[in-house]
Write a protein that holds these residues in place. Structure first.
Motif, short mmCIF file in Angstrom:
data_model
loop_
_atom_site.label_atom_id
_atom_site.label_comp_id
_atom_site.label_asym_id
_atom_site.label_seq_id
_atom_site.Cartn_x
_atom_site.Cartn_y
_atom_site.Cartn_z
N VAL A 229 -0.14 2.78 0.05
CA VAL A 229 -0.75 1.69 0.33
C VAL A 229 -2.23 1.93 0.25
CG1 VAL A 229 -1.27 -0.16 2.42
CG2 VAL A 229 1.07 0.61 1.54
N SER B 275 3.18 -1.63 -7.12
CA SER B 275 3.77 -2.66 -6.42
C SER B 275 2.55 -3.32 -5.52
CB SER B 275 5.17 -2.30 -6.00
OG SER B 275 6.35 -1.91 -6.54
N THR B 276 2.29 -2.65 -4.73
CA THR B 276 1.14 -2.80 -3.45
C THR B 276 -0.25 -3.55 -4.28
OG1 THR B 276 1.92 -1.01 -2.07
CG2 THR B 276 -0.32 -2.03 -1.62
N GLU B 277 -0.38 -2.84 -5.50
CA GLU B 277 -1.68 -3.35 -5.96
C GLU B 277 -1.48 -4.65 -6.79
OE1 GLU B 277 -5.20 -1.69 -9.09
OE2 GLU B 277 -3.32 -0.49 -8.56
N SER C 199 2.18 -7.51 2.38
CA SER C 199 3.35 -6.96 2.73
C SER C 199 4.71 -6.87 2.13
CB SER C 199 3.66 -7.15 4.32
OG SER C 199 3.74 -8.28 4.52
N MET D 26 4.42 -4.56 -0.82
CA MET D 26 4.79 -3.25 -0.20
C MET D 26 6.04 -2.90 -0.08
SD MET D 26 1.82 -3.15 2.50
CE MET D 26 0.15 -3.89 2.47
N LEU E 265 -3.86 -7.41 3.96
CA LEU E 265 -2.49 -6.49 4.03
C LEU E 265 -1.33 -7.18 4.58
CD1 LEU E 265 -4.05 -2.99 5.13
CD2 LEU E 265 -3.15 -3.78 2.79
N THR F 291 4.55 5.55 2.05
CA THR F 291 4.18 4.21 2.18
C THR F 291 2.83 4.15 2.76
OG1 THR F 291 6.47 3.38 3.08
CG2 THR F 291 4.41 2.15 3.68
#
Length: 551
Positions: free
Chosen positions: A322, A409-411, A445, A448, A441, A318
């Protein structure tokens, strides 16, 4: 008309719907098969007594559980050497679990339906679950203590149950002493040995250190002898009792109570008794260690190892995922290099998992682990500490395998946050770091968590790379115990996915292992669903929390 219909796109909609429906039906069908076979594994089946006579042979008595039925067309049966009558269209065979492998050499037997003269379910037939040699099927005659009969006839069954309950309690005490007390002493003795070698390597071994270690070792040896005395007495108690039983052929044998897990008479059990038995077997499956080459007993070490590895993998992947996504989206200059990095990340998601396993073995285990041993654990040489597959390297390898999913996924989550929110935060006097940490962030989330959900789903079911970096068939101790430092990252561990592979494809007794494969597969699916549901609940909570800001 047809041409216009095709141009409208309706056929492709229906074709797409049919493909999705077919996939859903297949998935539901597979899950249904796993559920039916897995859940039904623990239900007590009746024990049937067959009167069986092959052409020209004597009448035999066969005792066992009816496991499966095979129906073969006459033409195919003739091609395999079976003699078929003119009026027979099919050849029907029954697979019977006869047990008594120590007597007959096999647990299962195929019999022909046409040769069965009679079948009954006598109340006196019993099943004995043993610690080795599988189940025993027969009739209980008597109970012996130190070679003398203490109960027979109607008194034998309650006496046998009482002696088995007593033996199980003793076994529980033995397991506690061996795993906890004696195990802790052996671990402490090993640490003293390593400390002595460490002092010798550092030229700090002197009379004072020798006297101190000798005193500590003497105390441990006193405790060890005390526990060994207790264990000897417990083993003596557990070995004195035995059961006298007869087999299907009338042969009389003695079964040591020390090798018995439970006995029951399924033909006389009520519905409540069967439910109670089912619950006891299910609890044993979830909480006990495996036995009989993993085809009997429980799978708790595999459950523990799977969950522990997934949690560690999540903790590792994680932050790195991230941080990489934040850099690519928020700080890196959007140009050719950045696009090249994104292409590389997307391609990494398609690399076969076994390649990650080979990389983990070569780099993490041999290079990184070997250097750690040389720097921090020279006293353990030539035995490796971190220079051998273990929990840490398995978790890092799977973190590397699932890293592209978390990054992508985070991007995507960062890209969906409106630019006006960033500008508003900066306009109010916040720095870029504060804007990122306190506003961007938290709003990203949920994305994320989506990446983490996908990572957990893939990592929990992986087997190929784990075979190279830490998973074993049987782990003697768990990675987490009461010995300092409590979490032993260098230890090997068991995994549900590898357990399924081992039981299904490496077991010496395939028929006995097959029901356990379904039960373990069902449990693996439930573990993955449970982990994913936990992450989904957290994601949904975060999504609701920041929905107003996204609007």
């Amino acid at each position: 008309m047809i041409k216009a219909w095709f141009k409208s796109g309706t056929p492709w909609v229906w074709l797409n719907a049919a493909a999705v429906s077919t996939c859903l039906i297949m998935v539901v069908g597979v899950l249904g098969l796993i559920v039916v076979r897995g859940v039904g594994h623990f239900w007590p089946a009746p024990v049937i007594q067959f009167s069986y006579q092959e052409p020209g042979g004597p009448v035999q008595t066969i005792i066992g559980e009816h496991i499966d039925t095979s129906i073969t067309p006459a033409a195919m049966a003739k091609s395999t050497g079976h003699i078929m009558a003119d009026d027979e269209d099919t050849l029907v065979q029954y697979l019977i679990k006869t047990g008594n492998r120590d007597i007959t050499g096999a647990d299962f037997r195929w019999i022909l339906e046409r040769n069965i003269q009679q079948q009954q379910t006598p109340a006196e037939l019993m099943v004995v679950e043993r610690r080795e040699w599988g189940n025993f099927y027969g009739q209980l005659l008597a109970v012996k203590e130190s070679g003398k009969i203490i109960a027979a006839g109607d008194q034998a069954w309650p006496a046998a149950q009482a002696r088995i309950d007593q033996a199980l309690a003793i076994f529980k005490e033995i397991a506690h002493l061996e795993k906890k007390e004696v195990g802790a002493i052996n671990y402490s003795l090993e640490q003293l040995r390593l400390e002595q070698k460490r002092l010798e390597l550092n030229n700090r071994w002197d009379a004072a250190a020798e006297q101190r270690l000798a005193a500590e070792k003497a105390e441990l040896e006193i405790d060890y002898k005390k526990y060994q005395t207790q264990l000897s007495e417990l083993y003596r108690q557990i070995r004195r009792d035995s059961l006298v039983a007869t087999t299907e052929g009338g042969k009389e044998i003695e079964i040591p109570v020390a090798k018995v897990v439970r006995i029951f008479q399924p033909n006389t059990m009520s519905r409540f008794d069967k439910v109670w038995h089912y619950g006891a077997k299910l609890v044993e499956f979830l909480t006990d260690d495996p036995r009989e080459a993993n085809t009997e007993g429980g799978i708790f070490p595999a459950i523990f190892g799977t969950v522990m590895m997934v949690i560690m993998m999540s903790i590792i992947v994680t932050p790195f995922g991230v941080i990489a996504a934040v850099y690519l989206r928020e700080y890196a200059k959007q140009g050719f290099i950045t696009r090249l990095i994104r292409i590389a990340v997307n391609n990494l998601a398609g690399v076969p998992s076994i390649v990650y396993g080979v990389f983990g073995l070569g780099f993490f285990v041999y290079i990184l682990g070997g250097n750690i041993d040389q720097l921090f654990f020279p006293e353990a040489a030539p035995a490796p500490v971190y220079g051998t597959p273990g929990l840490l390297w398995a978790s890092i390898t799977l973190a590397l395998l699932t890293l592209p999913v978390v990054i992508v996924s985070t991007e995507e989550g960062l890209a969906r946050i409106p630019k006006s929110i960033r500008e508003g935060s900066l306009a109010l006097g916040a720095t870029k770091l504060e804007t990122l940490w306190l506003t961007v962030l938290p709003m990203a989330s949920p994305a994320m968590m989506t990446g983490l959900i996908l990572a957990v789903a893939r990592a929990a079911g992986e087997v190929a790379p784990l075979m190279l970096v830490g998973v074993v068939k049987m782990a003697p101790t768990l990675p987490l115990d009461g010995n300092y430092p409590f979490l032993h990252l260098d230890r090997k561990f068991m995994h549900l996915g590898f357990h399924i592979y081992d039981v299904g494809f490496q077991s010496p007794n395939v028929e006995a292992a097959r029901p356990l494969v379904y039960a373990t597969s069902l449990l693996l699916v439930l573990v993955i669903v449970g982990l994913n549901l936990s992450a989904i609940l957290i994601r949904n909570h975060l999504r609701e929390k920041y929905r107003a800001l996204e609007g």
